[in-house]
Design a protein around this motif. Structure first.
Motif, mmCIF file in Angstrom:
data_model
loop_
_atom_site.group_PDB
_atom_site.id
_atom_site.type_symbol
_atom_site.label_atom_id
_atom_site.label_comp_id
_atom_site.label_asym_id
_atom_site.label_seq_id
_atom_site.Cartn_x
_atom_site.Cartn_y
_atom_site.Cartn_z
ATOM 1 N N ASP A 48 -10.223 0.994 8.372
ATOM 2 C CA ASP A 48 -11.222 1.733 8.693
ATOM 3 C C ASP A 48 -12.529 0.460 7.755
ATOM 4 O OD1 ASP A 48 -13.269 3.220 8.754
ATOM 5 O OD2 ASP A 48 -12.099 4.614 6.857
ATOM 6 N N TYR A 49 -11.744 -0.056 6.478
ATOM 7 C CA TYR A 49 -13.169 -1.091 5.635
ATOM 8 C C TYR A 49 -13.188 -1.789 7.191
ATOM 9 C CZ TYR A 49 -11.359 0.747 1.403
ATOM 10 O OH TYR A 49 -11.771 1.586 0.228
ATOM 11 N N HIS A 51 -13.051 -1.950 10.089
ATOM 12 C CA HIS A 51 -14.480 -1.063 11.431
ATOM 13 C C HIS A 51 -15.730 -1.272 10.130
ATOM 14 C CE1 HIS A 51 -16.491 1.896 13.662
ATOM 15 N NE2 HIS A 51 -15.795 1.330 14.238
ATOM 16 N N GLU A 52 -15.591 -0.823 9.750
ATOM 17 C CA GLU A 52 -17.064 -0.504 8.449
ATOM 18 C C GLU A 52 -17.437 -1.687 8.461
ATOM 19 O OE1 GLU A 52 -18.640 1.977 8.035
ATOM 20 O OE2 GLU A 52 -17.686 2.875 9.254
ATOM 21 N N GLU A 54 -16.713 -3.550 5.552
ATOM 22 C CA GLU A 54 -16.752 -3.269 3.762
ATOM 23 C C GLU A 54 -15.322 -3.604 3.586
ATOM 24 O OE1 GLU A 54 -16.525 0.791 2.495
ATOM 25 O OE2 GLU A 54 -18.453 1.504 3.962
ATOM 26 N N ALA A 123 -15.575 8.010 14.242
ATOM 27 C CA ALA A 123 -16.016 7.224 13.358
ATOM 28 C C ALA A 123 -15.944 5.524 13.763
ATOM 29 C CB ALA A 123 -15.944 7.179 12.108
ATOM 30 N N LEU A 124 -14.827 6.113 13.936
ATOM 31 C CA LEU A 124 -13.655 4.719 14.830
ATOM 32 C C LEU A 124 -14.117 3.874 16.039
ATOM 33 C CD1 LEU A 124 -10.380 5.291 13.023
ATOM 34 C CD2 LEU A 124 -12.460 3.537 11.939
#
Length: 152
Positions: A48-49, A51-52, A54, A123-124
């Motif tokens: 998730d990090y 993908h974003e 971040e 979201a992903l």
């Protein structure tokens, strides 16, 4: 005027936003647990990090916690970060998440429901996304620094 004397709201605006879950009942529950002190850890996925785009959280960094109405309600500070496969999440971390789980298996089942939800898969941008024992998790510990809710 130096940047140290900037208004509190201006410094909040420049802080990383900590959004727990998606807006709605889950986020409301998690934010309440942060504010009452029962939630002092959280779990994210490395994927998730990535993908974003971040960076992973860093010890000492501060974030503003956002509620379901997009309002800042608290400031938290990261006190620990560890990246482990999901199979290595321990009971102490689970309990400190403040969600009432009494076993790692119960915690894992609840988190898998979240990670496999339509919202998370959207979201992903991966409608088939699933986690397994090897999926890398970011175990973050934090402490409440400031409760930003207006005093009654």
């Amino acid at each position: 005027m130096t940047s140290d004397s900037a208004s509190p709201r201006a410094s909040l605006a420049s802080m990383h936003r900590a959004e727990f879950g998606f807006p709605g009942p889950l986020r409301d529950h998690l934010v309440a647990a942060i504010l009452d002190g029962s939630k002092t850890s959280t779990t994210g996925l490395v994927l998730d990090y990535e993908h974003e785009g971040e960076p992973l959280p860093e010890v000492g960094s501060r974030s503003v916690v956002i509620d379901s109405d997009d309002r800042p309600v608290a400031v938290i500070e990261v006190t620990g970060v560890c990246v482990v496969p999901l199979a290595q999440v321990d009971l102490a971390h689970v309990v400190d998440e403040g969600e009432g789980h009494t076993s790692v298996a119960e915690w894992r089942a609840g988190h898998e429901r979240f990670w496999h939800s339509e919202e998370m898969r959207a979201a992903l941008e991966d409608p088939e996304f699933t986690v397994d024992d090897a999926t890398l998790a970011v175990l973050e510990r934090f402490r409440l620094i400031t409760d930003l809710r207006p005093a009654d």
